[in-house]
Motif scaffolding. Structure first.
Motif, PDB file in Angstrom:
ATOM      1  N   ALA A  30      -4.194  -3.494  -5.584  1.00  0.00           N
ATOM      2  CA  ALA A  30      -5.259  -3.792  -4.615  1.00  0.00           C
ATOM      3  C   ALA A  30      -6.498  -4.306  -5.335  1.00  0.00           C
ATOM      4  O   ALA A  30      -7.089  -5.320  -4.935  1.00  0.00           O
ATOM      5  CB  ALA A  30      -5.586  -2.546  -3.793  1.00  0.00           C
ATOM      6  N   ALA A  31      -6.898  -3.643  -6.418  1.00  0.00           N
ATOM      7  CA  ALA A  31      -8.095  -4.056  -7.151  1.00  0.00           C
ATOM      8  C   ALA A  31      -7.927  -5.447  -7.759  1.00  0.00           C
ATOM      9  O   ALA A  31      -8.842  -6.265  -7.699  1.00  0.00           O
ATOM     10  CB  ALA A  31      -8.424  -3.036  -8.243  1.00  0.00           C
ATOM     11  N   GLY A  32      -6.758  -5.733  -8.321  1.00  0.00           N
ATOM     12  CA  GLY A  32      -6.512  -7.056  -8.889  1.00  0.00           C
ATOM     13  C   GLY A  32      -6.497  -8.142  -7.828  1.00  0.00           C
ATOM     14  O   GLY A  32      -7.056  -9.220  -8.013  1.00  0.00           O
ATOM     15  N   PHE A  33      -5.870  -7.862  -6.709  1.00  0.00           N
ATOM     16  CA  PHE A  33      -5.789  -8.815  -5.605  1.00  0.00           C
ATOM     17  C   PHE A  33      -7.181  -9.133  -5.068  1.00  0.00           C
ATOM     18  O   PHE A  33      -7.536 -10.290  -4.864  1.00  0.00           O
ATOM     19  CB  PHE A  33      -4.905  -8.219  -4.503  1.00  0.00           C
ATOM     20  N   ILE A  34      -7.976  -8.095  -4.889  1.00  0.00           N
ATOM     21  CA  ILE A  34      -9.337  -8.255  -4.366  1.00  0.00           C
ATOM     22  C   ILE A  34     -10.227  -8.957  -5.386  1.00  0.00           C
ATOM     23  O   ILE A  34     -11.073  -9.788  -5.015  1.00  0.00           O
ATOM     24  CB  ILE A  34      -9.913  -6.871  -3.993  1.00  0.00           C
ATOM     25  N   SER A  35     -10.038  -8.668  -6.670  1.00  0.00           N
ATOM     26  CA  SER A  35     -10.884  -9.248  -7.713  1.00  0.00           C
ATOM     27  C   SER A  35     -10.855 -10.767  -7.707  1.00  0.00           C
ATOM     28  O   SER A  35     -11.868 -11.414  -7.948  1.00  0.00           O
ATOM     29  CB  SER A  35     -10.467  -8.738  -9.097  1.00  0.00           C
ATOM     30  N   VAL A  36      -9.716 -11.351  -7.432  1.00  0.00           N
ATOM     31  CA  VAL A  36      -9.588 -12.802  -7.422  1.00  0.00           C
ATOM     32  C   VAL A  36     -10.012 -13.375  -6.077  1.00  0.00           C
ATOM     33  O   VAL A  36     -10.058 -14.577  -5.889  1.00  0.00           O
ATOM     34  CB  VAL A  36      -8.142 -13.220  -7.769  1.00  0.00           C
ATOM     35  N   GLY A  37     -10.338 -12.530  -5.136  1.00  0.00           N
ATOM     36  CA  GLY A  37     -10.811 -12.998  -3.842  1.00  0.00           C
ATOM     37  C   GLY A  37      -9.832 -12.797  -2.715  1.00  0.00           C
ATOM     38  O   GLY A  37     -10.091 -13.207  -1.593  1.00  0.00           O
ATOM     39  N   GLY A  38      -8.691 -12.173  -2.970  1.00  0.00           N
ATOM     40  CA  GLY A  38      -7.719 -11.924  -1.917  1.00  0.00           C
ATOM     41  C   GLY A  38      -8.263 -10.915  -0.915  1.00  0.00           C
ATOM     42  O   GLY A  38      -8.759  -9.859  -1.305  1.00  0.00           O
ATOM     43  N   ARG A  39      -8.206 -11.253   0.338  1.00  0.00           N
ATOM     44  CA  ARG A  39      -8.648 -10.339   1.393  1.00  0.00           C
ATOM     45  C   ARG A  39      -7.569 -10.315   2.473  1.00  0.00           C
ATOM     46  O   ARG A  39      -6.996 -11.357   2.813  1.00  0.00           O
ATOM     47  CB  ARG A  39      -9.963 -10.784   2.022  1.00  0.00           C
ATOM     48  N   LEU A  40      -7.293  -9.119   2.993  1.00  0.00           N
ATOM     49  CA  LEU A  40      -6.240  -8.948   3.983  1.00  0.00           C
ATOM     50  C   LEU A  40      -6.669  -7.997   5.089  1.00  0.00           C
ATOM     51  O   LEU A  40      -7.435  -7.066   4.853  1.00  0.00           O
ATOM     52  CB  LEU A  40      -4.982  -8.352   3.325  1.00  0.00           C
ATOM     53  N   GLU A  41      -6.143  -8.230   6.260  1.00  0.00           N
ATOM     54  CA  GLU A  41      -6.241  -7.256   7.343  1.00  0.00           C
ATOM     55  C   GLU A  41      -5.124  -6.239   7.118  1.00  0.00           C
ATOM     56  O   GLU A  41      -4.247  -6.421   6.271  1.00  0.00           O
ATOM     57  CB  GLU A  41      -6.087  -7.956   8.700  1.00  0.00           C
ATOM     58  N   GLN A  42      -5.106  -5.173   7.905  1.00  0.00           N
ATOM     59  CA  GLN A  42      -4.152  -4.088   7.678  1.00  0.00           C
ATOM     60  C   GLN A  42      -2.703  -4.565   7.702  1.00  0.00           C
ATOM     61  O   GLN A  42      -1.929  -4.198   6.829  1.00  0.00           O
ATOM     62  CB  GLN A  42      -4.358  -2.965   8.703  1.00  0.00           C
ATOM     63  N   ASP A  43      -2.314  -5.383   8.653  1.00  0.00           N
ATOM     64  CA  ASP A  43      -0.917  -5.827   8.726  1.00  0.00           C
ATOM     65  C   ASP A  43      -0.493  -6.614   7.483  1.00  0.00           C
ATOM     66  O   ASP A  43       0.619  -6.435   6.971  1.00  0.00           O
ATOM     67  CB  ASP A  43      -0.676  -6.673   9.980  1.00  0.00           C
ATOM     68  N   GLY A  44      -1.368  -7.481   7.006  1.00  0.00           N
ATOM     69  CA  GLY A  44      -1.065  -8.245   5.794  1.00  0.00           C
ATOM     70  C   GLY A  44      -0.938  -7.346   4.580  1.00  0.00           C
ATOM     71  O   GLY A  44      -0.034  -7.514   3.756  1.00  0.00           O
ATOM     72  N   TRP A  45      -1.842  -6.355   4.472  1.00  0.00           N
ATOM     73  CA  TRP A  45      -1.778  -5.423   3.358  1.00  0.00           C
ATOM     74  C   TRP A  45      -0.488  -4.606   3.413  1.00  0.00           C
ATOM     75  O   TRP A  45       0.157  -4.392   2.389  1.00  0.00           O
ATOM     76  CB  TRP A  45      -2.997  -4.498   3.343  1.00  0.00           C
ATOM     77  N   LEU A  46      -0.108  -4.164   4.593  1.00  0.00           N
ATOM     78  CA  LEU A  46       1.106  -3.361   4.711  1.00  0.00           C
ATOM     79  C   LEU A  46       2.335  -4.155   4.293  1.00  0.00           C
ATOM     80  O   LEU A  46       3.259  -3.598   3.703  1.00  0.00           O
ATOM     81  CB  LEU A  46       1.254  -2.812   6.124  1.00  0.00           C
ATOM     82  N   GLN A  47       2.359  -5.441   4.567  1.00  0.00           N
ATOM     83  CA  GLN A  47       3.485  -6.259   4.122  1.00  0.00           C
ATOM     84  C   GLN A  47       3.528  -6.320   2.594  1.00  0.00           C
ATOM     85  O   GLN A  47       4.592  -6.225   1.992  1.00  0.00           O
ATOM     86  CB  GLN A  47       3.421  -7.668   4.715  1.00  0.00           C
ATOM     87  N   HIS A  48       2.357  -6.430   1.975  1.00  0.00           N
ATOM     88  CA  HIS A  48       2.312  -6.391   0.509  1.00  0.00           C
ATOM     89  C   HIS A  48       2.841  -5.050   0.004  1.00  0.00           C
ATOM     90  O   HIS A  48       3.579  -5.003  -0.984  1.00  0.00           O
ATOM     91  CB  HIS A  48       0.876  -6.602   0.006  1.00  0.00           C
ATOM     92  N   CYS A  49       2.448  -3.967   0.661  1.00  0.00           N
ATOM     93  CA  CYS A  49       2.906  -2.623   0.257  1.00  0.00           C
ATOM     94  C   CYS A  49       4.422  -2.507   0.353  1.00  0.00           C
ATOM     95  O   CYS A  49       5.071  -2.005  -0.566  1.00  0.00           O
ATOM     96  CB  CYS A  49       2.257  -1.540   1.128  1.00  0.00           C
ATOM     97  N   VAL A  50       4.989  -2.947   1.461  1.00  0.00           N
ATOM     98  CA  VAL A  50       6.437  -2.874   1.652  1.00  0.00           C
ATOM     99  C   VAL A  50       7.144  -3.671   0.557  1.00  0.00           C
ATOM    100  O   VAL A  50       8.127  -3.216  -0.023  1.00  0.00           O
ATOM    101  CB  VAL A  50       6.829  -3.370   3.063  1.00  0.00           C
ATOM    102  N   ASP A  51       6.627  -4.847   0.256  1.00  0.00           N
ATOM    103  CA  ASP A  51       7.231  -5.680  -0.786  1.00  0.00           C
ATOM    104  C   ASP A  51       7.077  -5.057  -2.166  1.00  0.00           C
ATOM    105  O   ASP A  51       8.037  -4.971  -2.939  1.00  0.00           O
ATOM    106  CB  ASP A  51       6.605  -7.074  -0.788  1.00  0.00           C
ATOM    107  N   LEU A  52       5.878  -4.618  -2.498  1.00  0.00           N
ATOM    108  CA  LEU A  52       5.619  -4.062  -3.823  1.00  0.00           C
ATOM    109  C   LEU A  52       6.344  -2.737  -4.034  1.00  0.00           C
ATOM    110  O   LEU A  52       6.926  -2.500  -5.088  1.00  0.00           O
ATOM    111  CB  LEU A  52       4.115  -3.853  -4.036  1.00  0.00           C
ATOM    112  N   LEU A  53       6.316  -1.873  -3.018  1.00  0.00           N
ATOM    113  CA  LEU A  53       6.906  -0.549  -3.144  1.00  0.00           C
ATOM    114  C   LEU A  53       8.404  -0.543  -2.887  1.00  0.00           C
ATOM    115  O   LEU A  53       9.076   0.466  -3.093  1.00  0.00           O
ATOM    116  CB  LEU A  53       6.216   0.435  -2.188  1.00  0.00           C
ATOM    117  N   ASP A  54       8.916  -1.666  -2.376  1.00  0.00           N
ATOM    118  CA  ASP A  54      10.332  -1.788  -2.051  1.00  0.00           C
ATOM    119  C   ASP A  54      10.770  -0.632  -1.145  1.00  0.00           C
ATOM    120  O   ASP A  54      11.690   0.117  -1.459  1.00  0.00           O
ATOM    121  CB  ASP A  54      11.184  -1.832  -3.317  1.00  0.00           C
TER     122      ASP A  54
END
Length: 193
Positions: A30-54
């Motif tokens: 999350a910190a790395g994603f935000i540092s480069v300027g990535g911003r997400l709403e909850q649904d977008g973040w949850l998709q990242h979580c599902v992908d990252l956490l498998d």
């Protein structure tokens, strides 16, 4: 918006989800994603979580807890008060476990940085020597091994390296977000593969 974030509670949540990564890695992501300027709403973040956490899609209560990871990192970086706190196990854990978690946080940071960076960063820009060095240092720390004993010197080294990583992440955030104040204006919803 963001409730209190406890490493142990999040570790239990990850177990219930069947997640393959530790909480420190997700917070670093999350910190790395935000540092480069990535911003997400909850649904977008949850998709990242599902992908990252498998893992399977979380239920609403789990979703809120996972979104708290993102919100806590965002608030810590954007506060302007050097408020970012790394989500790492507390002192009750053995030093080797805390060192491993710090390395996992750094690995997550680099992954998040790369994911948002693919979508945001102009390849023609050159970045400061300080930013380049900070990224290089975080990459080196991501390779850390816990070969130190639980002595006082090891504790002091762990604290110093953790603090360095925290400051480096905030420095990177400050430089990237000063380069383009519009980074946060668009939705960076890329998926992990």
């Amino acid at each position: 918006m963001a409730a209190s974030l406890e490493h142990d509670d999040l570790a239990n949540l990850f177990l219930s989800l069947g997640a393959l990564q530790p909480p420190a890695e997700l917070h670093g992501y999350a910190a790395g994603f935000i540092s480069v300027g990535g911003r997400l709403e909850q649904d977008g973040w949850l998709q990242h979580c599902v992908d990252l956490l498998d893992c399977e899609a979380p239920n609403p209560e789990q979703s809120d807890a996972l979104y708290t990871v993102y919100c806590t990192a965002l608030l810590g970086l954007e506060s302007g008060e050097m408020d970012l706190e790394l989500l790492l196990p507390d002192d009750e854990f053995d030093l080797d476990q805390r060192i491993a978690s710090l390395g996992q946080w750094c690995q997550g940071y680099l992954t998040g940085f790369a994911m948002a960076g693919k979508q945001k960063v102009d390849g023609d820009k050159s970045y400061s020597e300080e930013l380049t060095e900070a990224i290089s240092d975080i990459a080196a720390i991501a390779q850390v091994s816990a070969d130190e004993g639980d002595d006082e010197e090891g504790e002091q080294d762990y604290f110093a390296v953790s603090e360095y990583v925290r400051i480096a992440a905030m420095t990177i955030f400050a430089e990237f977000n000063a380069l383009s104040p519009n980074y946060g204006d668009e939705d960076a919803s890329g998926r992990l593969h």
